[in-house]
Write a protein that holds these residues in place. Structure first.
Motif, PDB file in Angstrom:
ATOM      1  N   SER B  19       0.847  -1.196   0.000  1.00 53.83           N
ATOM      2  CA  SER B  19       0.000   0.000   0.000  1.00 53.83           C
ATOM      3  C   SER B  19       0.873   1.233   0.000  1.00 53.83           C
ATOM      4  O   SER B  19       1.962   1.230   0.562  1.00 53.83           O
ATOM      5  N   VAL B  21       0.277   5.431   0.652  1.00 47.32           N
ATOM      6  CA  VAL B  21      -0.509   6.643   0.859  1.00 47.32           C
ATOM      7  C   VAL B  21       0.475   7.801   0.786  1.00 47.32           C
ATOM      8  O   VAL B  21       1.445   7.847   1.545  1.00 47.32           O
ATOM      9  N   THR B  26      -3.348  10.983  -0.552  1.00 45.98           N
ATOM     10  CA  THR B  26      -3.824  10.208  -1.703  1.00 45.98           C
ATOM     11  C   THR B  26      -3.467   8.744  -1.526  1.00 45.98           C
ATOM     12  O   THR B  26      -2.314   8.407  -1.260  1.00 45.98           O
ATOM     13  N   LEU B  27      -4.475   7.901  -1.707  1.00 45.40           N
ATOM     14  CA  LEU B  27      -4.231   6.468  -1.654  1.00 45.40           C
ATOM     15  C   LEU B  27      -3.902   6.003  -3.059  1.00 45.40           C
ATOM     16  O   LEU B  27      -4.755   5.990  -3.942  1.00 45.40           O
ATOM     17  N   LEU B  29      -1.844   3.027  -3.817  1.00 47.77           N
ATOM     18  CA  LEU B  29      -1.865   1.567  -3.888  1.00 47.77           C
ATOM     19  C   LEU B  29      -2.572   1.056  -2.647  1.00 47.77           C
ATOM     20  O   LEU B  29      -2.373   1.579  -1.557  1.00 47.77           O
ATOM     21  N   ASP B  30      -3.386   0.032  -2.832  1.00 50.18           N
ATOM     22  CA  ASP B  30      -4.208  -0.432  -1.726  1.00 50.18           C
ATOM     23  C   ASP B  30      -4.133  -1.955  -1.639  1.00 50.18           C
ATOM     24  O   ASP B  30      -4.900  -2.663  -2.274  1.00 50.18           O
ATOM     25  N   ARG B  57       7.753   2.242  -8.873  1.00 52.01           N
ATOM     26  CA  ARG B  57       8.721   2.985  -8.070  1.00 52.01           C
ATOM     27  C   ARG B  57       8.876   2.424  -6.662  1.00 52.01           C
ATOM     28  O   ARG B  57       9.888   2.678  -6.007  1.00 52.01           O
ATOM     29  N   THR B  66       4.119   2.434   2.011  1.00 53.32           N
ATOM     30  CA  THR B  66       3.561   2.701   3.328  1.00 53.32           C
ATOM     31  C   THR B  66       3.418   1.408   4.122  1.00 53.32           C
ATOM     32  O   THR B  66       3.751   1.356   5.306  1.00 53.32           O
ATOM     33  N   GLU B  67       2.910   0.384   3.449  1.00 56.15           N
ATOM     34  CA  GLU B  67       2.777  -0.916   4.097  1.00 56.15           C
ATOM     35  C   GLU B  67       3.076  -1.996   3.077  1.00 56.15           C
ATOM     36  O   GLU B  67       2.999  -1.773   1.872  1.00 56.15           O
ATOM     37  N   ALA B 261     -10.133   7.633  -3.509  1.00 54.39           N
ATOM     38  CA  ALA B 261     -10.613   8.406  -2.359  1.00 54.39           C
ATOM     39  C   ALA B 261      -9.448   9.136  -1.715  1.00 54.39           C
ATOM     40  O   ALA B 261      -8.318   8.669  -1.741  1.00 54.39           O
TER      41      ALA B 261
END
Ligand SMILES: Nc1ncnc2c1ncn2[C@@H]1O[C@H](COP(=O)(O)OP(=O)(O)OP(=O)(O)O)[C@@H](O)[C@H]1O
Ligand SMILES: [Mg+2]
Lengths: 374, 264
Positions: B19, B21, B26-27, B29-30, B57, B66-67, B261
C-alpha cells in the motif's frame, strides 16, 4: 474538530490518519495557531493604542507633545498582551461563527466553505487589511516622515551637490590605485567563498535532506547558521576581523568572505531545490551512493546557474568593498570616509565617480557573462 | 520463455499487501499482491492515476511503500538499508518516460553511469571509468544503434535516441530486472516499436525480467507475456496475453473510473 462525513476510506488510510493525528500533534498545531493569532492581535492592539495616544494631544512631563519614541515607551504592553491572548482564544474557539482565524488558516488551512471566497468575505481578510493599514500609519509616525521638509529644503544640501558636480583631480591617482585594490579584494572574498558555499549548499537544500534524521538536523543547523551570518552586516564583520588580523584589505576580504558564503549558500541551495528530479531518480536507481547521486544527478544541473550566481556575487562584493573601507577594511572607502567627515566634497565627488564607473562596468560585464552561461 | 508451465517458475519479484498513501493523503496503492516470475515480460495496465507508476517505483524504493513487503529474488527489498539497499537496487534497472539522462553529460558517460552501483571508486567522481567498462559501454551503444554518437551531449539527441541511451544504461547496469514506466509514451508512434524491440531484447537476449507500464493496447498485445491491471490502487485483473480479450479490456478501461478516495 468534529469529523466531516467523507467517502468511505480504506483501512490503510484509516491507519495513516490515526498515526498522523495523535492528540499530541493536534494539540501542538492548535497552540501554534493560537500563538500566531495572539501575536497578530497584539500588534493590532498596540498600534491602535499608539495612534490613540499620538492623536490625543497628550503632553509629556516637559509640557511638549509626546514624541513617537516616548509613546512607544508608554504603551501598556502586559495588559494588551493579556487582552490579545484572550481575543485569540475566543477567535480560535468560536471560529465557526467568526470565520477561520489567520493563525488557524496558516497552520491547519481554512475551513472548506471559506476556501474559495474572496478576501472581502472572510474575517481574516478584513483583519489582514486592518493590520496592513495600521502598520502604514504607525510607520509614518514612528519614522517621522516629513513631506514638507523633503519638498522645500533642498537648498541646505546644495553645497554637497555642487561639490560632487565639481570633482577635484587631487585624489584621482590614489583613488585609482585603491580602486584596483577594491576589485581584487572583492575577487578574493568571492574566490574563498566558492568552495565552502558549494559544499555546504547541498546540506541546505530541502530536497536532498529529507532522507533521515541526521540530514534533517544538518539542514536545520546549516540554515540557522547561515541566516544568522547573513543577518550580521559586512561592516560588523569587518570590525570583528580588523581586531583579529589588523586594519587593511585582508580584514575586508574576510568580512566579505563570511557574508558571501552565507549569501551564496542561500542562492546555491535554492537552485538545488529547483532541479529536475528525473536524473536524480535515474542515478539512484542504478544503486549509486549518495555522493555519486549528487555528482551525476545534481551537480551537472546546477553548475551553470552556480557560475552565474558567483559572478553576480563578485559584482555585489565590489559594491560592498567600497563601503568596507569606511571602518578600515581596505579599498577605496578608506580614503573616502575622512573626506566625507571633513566635507571635502570635491574630492568626495571624484571618488564617488570612480566607484560609480567601476560598479557600472562590473554590472555590464557580469550581465554579459551570465547571459552567455545560462 | 513464453509458456509459464514449461519450466519451473522462479520468483523474480514478490509483492505482498503493498500500500502507498502519499503525504497529501492520496491512496495510490491499496493492498496489492503480485508475483513476477523470472523471464517474464509483465505489463501493468490501468487508467491514468490507477497507481502503475507508484507500483514500479516502490519496487526499487524510489518511493517508500507505506505498508507491505517486496521480495526481489527472495531478498527483502523493503527492509534493506544503506549498502544492502544500493546493492539490491543495482540489480534493478529503470527506464523512464522522460528518459532522465544527465543532459549535460556525453552519451558515453550516461551509459557508464549505469555501472555506478558497482564502482564506488574515486575515479567515478571525476567521470573516470576503467577501460573495460568503457569498452562495454561502447559495445552497448552499438547494440542500440548509436555507434559514433558516444561523444555527443545527451540533450543533442532525439527522444528516441535518448531512450535508446537509457536502454544502453540499463544494459550497462547488468541488472536482472528492468522496470520500464511508459518507456515509449513521449515518442513518435513510428519510433515506438524500435524502442520496444530493444526492451524486448533485454528480456529475450539478456534474460532480464521486465515490468513495464504501457498505454498502447497494440503494444501490450505484441510484447507482453503476462498482464496485470490496476484500478484505484487495487489489482483487478491478472492473466496471460491470450486471455486479454476485448471483454477484459472493457472491464478494465470501459466503465467510468472512480477517482481514488482522498483523506483530508
Ligand atoms: N508525489 C505524489 N504526491 C501525491 N499524490 C501522488 C503523487 N504521485 C502520484 N500521486 C497520486 O497517486 C495516484 C496514482 O498515481 P500514479 O502516478 O501511480 O498513477 P499512474 O497509474 O502511473 O498514472 P499515469 O497513467 O497517469 O501515469 C494518483 O491519484 C496520483 O494523483
Ligand atoms: Mg504513471
Amino acid at each position: 474538530m468534529a469529523a466531516v462525513p467523507r467517502d468511505p476510506i480504506s483501512d490503510v488510510q484509516q491507519r495513516i490518519l490515526e498515526r498522523q493525528n495523535t492528540p499530541w500533534k493536534k494539540g501542538v498545531r492548535r497552540l501554534q495557531g493560537l500563538f500566531v493569532d495572539a501575536v497578530l492581535i497584539l500588534l493590532v492592539l498596540l498600534m491602535l493604542e499608539f495612534l490613540a495616544l499620538a492623536f490625543s494631544g497628550r503632553r509629556g512631563p516637559t509640557g511638549l507633545l509626546l514624541t513617537p519614541e516616548e509613546i512607544l515607551d508608554r504603551l501598556t504592553y502586559p495588559w494588551l498582551a493579556l487582552a490579545a491572548g484572550f481575543l485569540a482564544l475566543v477567535w480560535n474557539l468560536f471560529y465557526r461563527a467568526i470565520g477561520t482565524s489567520p493563525g488557524r488558516a496558516l497552520v491547519r488551512g481554512a475551513m472548506k466553505e471559506e476556501e474559495n471566497l474572496p478576501w472581502t468575505q472572510t474575517s481574516r481578510g478584513w483583519f489582514s487589511v486592518l493590520l496592513i493599514q495600521l502598520t502604514f500609519f504607525t510607520g509614518w509616525l514612528v519614522t517621522e516622515v516629513q513631506v514638507v521638509a523633503f519638498l522645500t529644503k533642498f537648498s541646505k544640501a546644495q553645497d554637497i551637490v555642487r561639490g560632487l558636480m565639481n570633482p577635484s583631480a587631487d585624489v584621482l591617482h590614489q583613488g585609482l590605485i585603491l580602486l584596483v585594490q577594491t576589485i581584487f579584494l572583492a575577487f578574493m572574498a568571492t574566490a574563498f567563498a566558492i568552495p565552502i558555499a558549494f559544499a555546504v549548499s547541498f546540506l541546505a537544500a530541502r530536497n536532498l535532506t529529507r532522507a533521515n534524521f541526521w540530514s534533517r538536523t544538518a539542514y536545520l543547523v546549516v540554515r540557522t547558521l547561515m541566516n544568522l551570518t547573513r543577518a550580521v552586516e559586512p561592516l560588523v564583520w569587518a570590525l570583528i576581523f580588523i581586531s583579529w588580523v589588523g586594519i587593511g584589505p585582508f580584514a575586508g576580504v574576510l568580512a566579505l568572505w563570511v557574508h558571501s558564503v552565507a549569501a551564496l549558500v542561500k542562492l546555491y541551495s535554492e537552485q538545488i531545490e529547483s532541479i529536475d528530479n528525473g536524473p536524480v531518480e535515474a542515478i539512484t536507481a542504478t544503486g549509486a551512493s549518495t555522493l555519486q547521486v549528487l555528482r551525476y544527478g545534481v551537480v551537472p544541473q546546477v553548475i551553470p546557474p552556480f557560475l552565474s550566481f558567483t559572478i553576480y556575487r563578485w559584482d555585489i562584493n565590489v559594491r560592498m568593498s567600497t563601503i568596507i573601507g569606511f571602518v578600515g577594511g581596505g579599498g577605496i572607502g578608506y580614503i573616502l570616509k575622512p573626506r566625507v567627515d571633513l566635507g571635502a566634497w570635491g574630492e568626495v565627488g571624484t571618488l564617488v565617480i570612480l566607484i560609480a564607473v567601476t560598479v557600472w562596468m562590473m554590472d555590464i560585464v557580469s550581465a554579459k557573462i551570465r547571459e552567455r552561461i545560462v | 520463455m513464453s509458456g509459464p508451465s514449461e519450466m519451473q517458475r522462479r520468483e523474480a519479484v514478490r509483492i505482498e499487501g503493498l500500500s502507498k498513501v502519499y503525504d497529501d493523503g492520496t491512496l495510490a496503492l491499496d493492498g496489492v499482491d503480485l508475483t513476477v516470475y523470472e523471464g517474464e515480460f509483465l505489463v501493468v495496465l490501468g487508467l491514468s492515476g490507477s497507481g502503475k507508476s507508484t507500483l514500479l517505483r516502490c519496487v526499487n524504493r524510489l518511493i517508500e511503500p507505506t505498508e507491505g513487503r517486496i521480495l526481489i529474488h527472495g531478498e527483502d527489498m523493503t527492509a534493506a538499508t544503506g549498502r544492502t539497499l544500493r546493492r539490491m537496487r543495482s540489480d534493478v534497472a529503470m527506464i523512464f518516460q522522460q528518459f532522465n539522462l544527465v543532459r549535460r553529460h556525453t552519451v558515453l558517460t550516461n551509459v557508464l553511469s549505469g555501472s555506478l552501483g558497482r564502482s564506488g571508486r574515486l575515479g567515478s567522481y571525476f567521470l573516470r571509468f576503467s577501460e573495460i567498462e568503457r569498452k562495454k559501454a561502447l559495445e552497448f551503444l552499438e547494440r542500440v544503434g548509436l555507434e559514433g554518437r558516444d561523444q555527443s551531449r545527451a540533450d543533442a539527441l532525439s527522444g528516441g535516441q535518448q531512450q535508446r541511451v537509457a536502454i544502453a544504461r540499463a544494459l550497462m547496469q547488468e541488472a536482472k530486472l528492468v522496470l520500464a514506466d511508459e518507456p515509449v509514451a513521449s515518442l513518435d508512434p513510428a519510433l515506438r516499436h524500435s524502442v520496444m524491440r530493444h526492451i524486448e531484447g533485454l528480456n529475450r537476449d539478456e534474460g532480464m525480467t521486465v515490468m513495464c507500464t504501457l498505454h498502447d493496447i497494440d503494444l501490450v498485445r505484441r510484447y507482453a507475456t503476462r498482464l496485470v491491471a490496476l484500478r484505484a490502487g487495487r489489482k483487478v485483473w491478472e492473466g496471460t496475453a491470450d486471455e486479454f480479450d476485448d471483454e477484459t479490456f472493457l472491464e478494465i478501461y470501459g466503465q467510468e473510473a472512480e477517482p481514488a478516495a482522498e483523506v483530508a
